[in-house]
Motif scaffolding. Structure first.
Motif, PDB file in Angstrom:
ATOM      1  N   ARG A   1       1.001   2.032  -4.161  1.00 25.04           N
ATOM      2  CA  ARG A   1       0.811   0.592  -4.014  1.00 25.04           C
ATOM      3  C   ARG A   1       2.008  -0.019  -3.304  1.00 25.04           C
ATOM      4  NH1 ARG A   1       2.061  -4.092  -6.056  1.00 25.04           N
ATOM      5  NH2 ARG A   1       0.489  -5.743  -6.084  1.00 25.04           N
ATOM      6  N   ASP A   2       1.748  -0.965  -2.399  1.00 22.48           N
ATOM      7  CA  ASP A   2       2.809  -1.656  -1.673  1.00 22.48           C
ATOM      8  C   ASP A   2       3.550  -2.569  -2.638  1.00 22.48           C
ATOM      9  OD1 ASP A   2       4.466  -2.870   0.090  1.00 22.48           O
ATOM     10  OD2 ASP A   2       2.922  -3.976   1.193  1.00 22.48           O
TER      11      ASP A   2
ATOM     12  N   THR B   1      -2.227  -4.443  -1.160  1.00 26.25           N
ATOM     13  CA  THR B   1      -2.121  -3.440  -0.097  1.00 26.25           C
ATOM     14  C   THR B   1      -1.684  -2.094  -0.692  1.00 26.25           C
ATOM     15  OG1 THR B   1      -1.513  -5.162   1.485  1.00 26.25           O
ATOM     16  CG2 THR B   1      -1.052  -2.876   2.113  1.00 26.25           C
ATOM     17  N   TYR B   2      -2.316  -1.009  -0.211  1.00 29.82           N
ATOM     18  CA  TYR B   2      -2.026   0.338  -0.706  1.00 29.82           C
ATOM     19  C   TYR B   2      -1.891   1.292   0.475  1.00 29.82           C
ATOM     20  CZ  TYR B   2      -4.022  -1.592  -5.015  1.00 29.82           C
ATOM     21  OH  TYR B   2      -4.307  -2.370  -6.107  1.00 29.82           O
ATOM     22  N   THR B   3      -1.249   2.414   0.227  1.00 26.02           N
ATOM     23  CA  THR B   3      -1.213   3.520   1.187  1.00 26.02           C
ATOM     24  C   THR B   3      -1.824   4.729   0.507  1.00 26.02           C
ATOM     25  OG1 THR B   3       0.784   2.705   2.280  1.00 26.02           O
ATOM     26  CG2 THR B   3       0.224   5.034   2.590  1.00 26.02           C
TER      27      THR B   3
ATOM     28  N   VAL C   1      -3.115   6.631   5.038  1.00 31.62           N
ATOM     29  CA  VAL C   1      -4.069   5.608   5.453  1.00 31.62           C
ATOM     30  C   VAL C   1      -3.741   4.301   4.737  1.00 31.62           C
ATOM     31  CG1 VAL C   1      -6.496   4.966   5.625  1.00 31.62           C
ATOM     32  CG2 VAL C   1      -5.833   7.386   5.728  1.00 31.62           C
ATOM     33  N   PRO C   2      -3.328   3.238   5.463  1.00 34.14           N
ATOM     34  CA  PRO C   2      -3.103   1.940   4.814  1.00 34.14           C
ATOM     35  C   PRO C   2      -4.446   1.242   4.561  1.00 34.14           C
ATOM     36  CG  PRO C   2      -2.594   1.797   7.153  1.00 34.14           C
ATOM     37  CD  PRO C   2      -2.939   3.229   6.886  1.00 34.14           C
ATOM     38  N   VAL C   3      -4.625   0.688   3.382  1.00 35.89           N
ATOM     39  CA  VAL C   3      -5.859  -0.021   3.035  1.00 35.89           C
ATOM     40  C   VAL C   3      -5.503  -1.337   2.359  1.00 35.89           C
ATOM     41  CG1 VAL C   3      -7.201   2.096   2.778  1.00 35.89           C
ATOM     42  CG2 VAL C   3      -6.084   1.094   0.786  1.00 35.89           C
ATOM     43  N   VAL C   4      -6.396  -2.299   2.533  1.00 36.57           N
ATOM     44  CA  VAL C   4      -6.249  -3.599   1.874  1.00 36.57           C
ATOM     45  C   VAL C   4      -7.480  -3.816   1.008  1.00 36.57           C
ATOM     46  CG1 VAL C   4      -6.030  -6.087   2.188  1.00 36.57           C
ATOM     47  CG2 VAL C   4      -4.872  -4.521   3.770  1.00 36.57           C
ATOM     48  N   VAL C   5      -7.266  -4.181  -0.250  1.00 37.47           N
ATOM     49  CA  VAL C   5      -8.347  -4.382  -1.213  1.00 37.47           C
ATOM     50  C   VAL C   5      -8.347  -5.844  -1.652  1.00 37.47           C
ATOM     51  CG1 VAL C   5      -9.294  -3.697  -3.443  1.00 37.47           C
ATOM     52  CG2 VAL C   5      -8.114  -2.010  -2.016  1.00 37.47           C
ATOM     53  N   GLU C   6      -9.539  -6.452  -1.642  1.00 40.58           N
ATOM     54  CA  GLU C   6      -9.664  -7.814  -2.144  1.00 40.58           C
ATOM     55  C   GLU C   6     -10.540  -7.818  -3.390  1.00 40.58           C
ATOM     56  OE1 GLU C   6     -11.590 -10.560   0.412  1.00 40.58           O
ATOM     57  OE2 GLU C   6     -13.489  -9.467   0.472  1.00 40.58           O
TER      58      GLU C   6
END
Length: 480
Positions: free
Chosen positions: A375-376, A392-394, A436-441
């Motif tokens: 987690r960022d 934001t996570y990687t 892989v960077p990902v964004v979760v809402e």
């Protein structure tokens, strides 16, 4: 400082030393210097068995490093990439528990065999034995038989002596160099290694380890030999813990052999009051550790059975039955029944089979993908234009297969969670890792706490059974 201590024989029936001449102070060596052992060559059943085992082991050691499957080495420990390729399977540092399990299997296997047959590992498969016997074979071919070698060492320096000695040590060094290069070849592809060594393009560590294993092999197998088994190997010291009266080991039968003495072949030993041992000393001459098996069980015995082959050859010449020296148990020597299977054997065997089964099942069910989520921590959370909360996570996806794969990323744990970035399938190269960077809402109404569990799951598009999931945390505002 002296390595000797004076000792005096004390008569237990008196208050002080006895007065006879035998009880004069004598010196006991604490650290005896090595006396060269001239091993006599012998042929027989157990020597043939060892030749087969040594040939097989040496063949595997020197050939496996050259074998490739689909362009990849059969065995390759790629330390910079942290990948370990074994027989078309790739393992990673996360799989080190399998290495620990395999070492435990080897330990229990050694214990199991030792309770049954003593130190057969030392006599037939130990690397020290393998290389020592190879070096002795070279020595026999260049310098001659045992008597010739002894005579050569006693002779003054001469061109012939120097030539033979030089040829022997050159052959030893060549074998040692091949051993060192081959060992490093399991970590540094052997074809590249040879080219880089020849052109001086290899890194310094490659030269160091080649030199280290060359010197170690030359010294251990050429010069130290039995000293490694007697003083450096811990197995020689704790082996007796696994022995009992039913352990089948190399033993001399004193009931049949004593009293020993020389005689003519035509003589009747019973009339002479002698046993079957003619006291020829061949069992001592062929022993690589220089012991006399007729003195009973000794920790120096490595169970190589060369003394059995030597004694059987003498018994054949004398027309006596074989087996004066043989694999037997203490119970059998005393005329008692001997048990092959006993509680200790069952215990080691059960643990061995249990560990083997666990490792086989683990490898068979091992999923060739691993997911790690970071987690960022730079930003706890943020609001987007829709009023939803973003984290934001990687994702680190480790593809352990030998083929490239596409993976789909899915979410769980929070009903409204969805990906804003990372919706597309992710392709990962063979035996590679991709970040892989990902964004979760997430809808803030679905958050009951500032820290909520969320599940990341990946699934291979070509095989739904190749999947992995990892828990993480989704951070939001404090609920009102």
């Amino acid at each position: 400082m002296s390595s000797q201590i004076p000792v005096r024989q004390v008569d237990p029936n008196t208050d002080g030393p006895s007065d006879n001449k035998k009880n004069k102070p004598e010196t006991v060596e604490l650290y005896a210097s090595r006396k060269k052992i001239y091993v006599r060559e012998v042929k027989g059943l157990f020597q043939r068995i060892r030749n087969v085992s040594l040939t097989a082991l040496m063949g595997m050691y020197f050939l496996f490093v050259w074998i490739t499957v689909d362009g990849d080495p059969l065995i390759h420990f790629d330390l910079p990439a942290r990948e370990f390729h074994l027989f078309t399977m790739t393992f990673f540092p996360q799989d080190f528990f399998l290495l620990a399990a395999m070492l435990i299997i080897c330990a229990f296997g050694l214990f199991f065999i030792t309770t049954l047959f003593g130190r057969v590992w030392c006599g037939y498969t130990c690397p020290q034995t393998v290389w020592t016997f190879i070096f002795m074979w070279v020595e026999e071919r260049i310098e001659g038989s045992r008597n010739k070698r002894m005579k050569l060492d006693r002779a003054p320096n001469s061109p012939e002596k120097m030539a033979r000695k030089s040829a022997k040590h050159a052959a030893w060094l060549l074998i040692a160099l091949a051993t060192g290069v081959t060992f490093v070849g399991y970590f540094y592809p052997i074809r590249d290694l040879l080219g880089d060594l020849a052109t001086l393009n290899a890194n310094g560590w490659a030269y160091f380890w080649v030199g280290f294993f060359t010197v170690a092999t030359y010294l251990n197998a050429g010069w130290m030999r039995e000293q490694v088994c007697l003083y450096m190997c811990p197995y020689a010291r704790f082996q007796s813990v696994m022995f009992d009266r039913n352990t089948r080991i190399v033993s001399y039968d004193p009931n049949r052999g004593e009293p020993r003495g020389s005689r003519k072949k035509s003589a009747d030993p019973e009339e002479l009051g002698l046993g079957d041992c003619i006291d020829c000393g061949l069992c001592v001459q062929v022993c690589p550790t220089g012991i006399d098996i007729r003195d009973g069980l000794q920790y120096e015995c490595i169970g190589c059975a060369l003394c059995i082959d030597a004694c059987d050859s003498v018994m054949d010449k004398m027309d006596y039955p074989r087996g004066l020296i043989r694999y037997t148990t203490e119970n059998e020597l005393e005329g008692r029944p001997s048990k092959l299977l006993r509680p200790r054997t069952f215990g080691y065997g059960a643990l061995l089979m249990l560990m083997i089964g666990a490792v086989v099942i683990t490898i068979a069910t091992r999923v060739p993908v691993e997911l790690d989520v970071i987690r960022d921590r730079g930003a706890l959370f943020s609001y987007n234009n829709n009023g939803w909360i973003e984290n934001t996570y990687t994702l680190k996806i480790n593809n352990m297969a030998e083929v490239p794969r596409d993976f789909r990323i899915e979410l769980g744990g929070i009903d409204s969670a969805r990906l804003l970035r990372g919706q597309e399938p992710v392709q990962v190269d063979p035996t590679a890792q991709r970040s892989v960077p990902v964004v979760v809402e997430v809808n803030p109404e679905d958050l009951s706490d500032i820290n909520t569990a969320i599940i990341f799951r990946i699934e291979a598009l070509d095989n739904a059974e190749i999947t992995d999931e990892t828990d993480s945390r989704f951070v939001g505002p404090r609920p009102r």
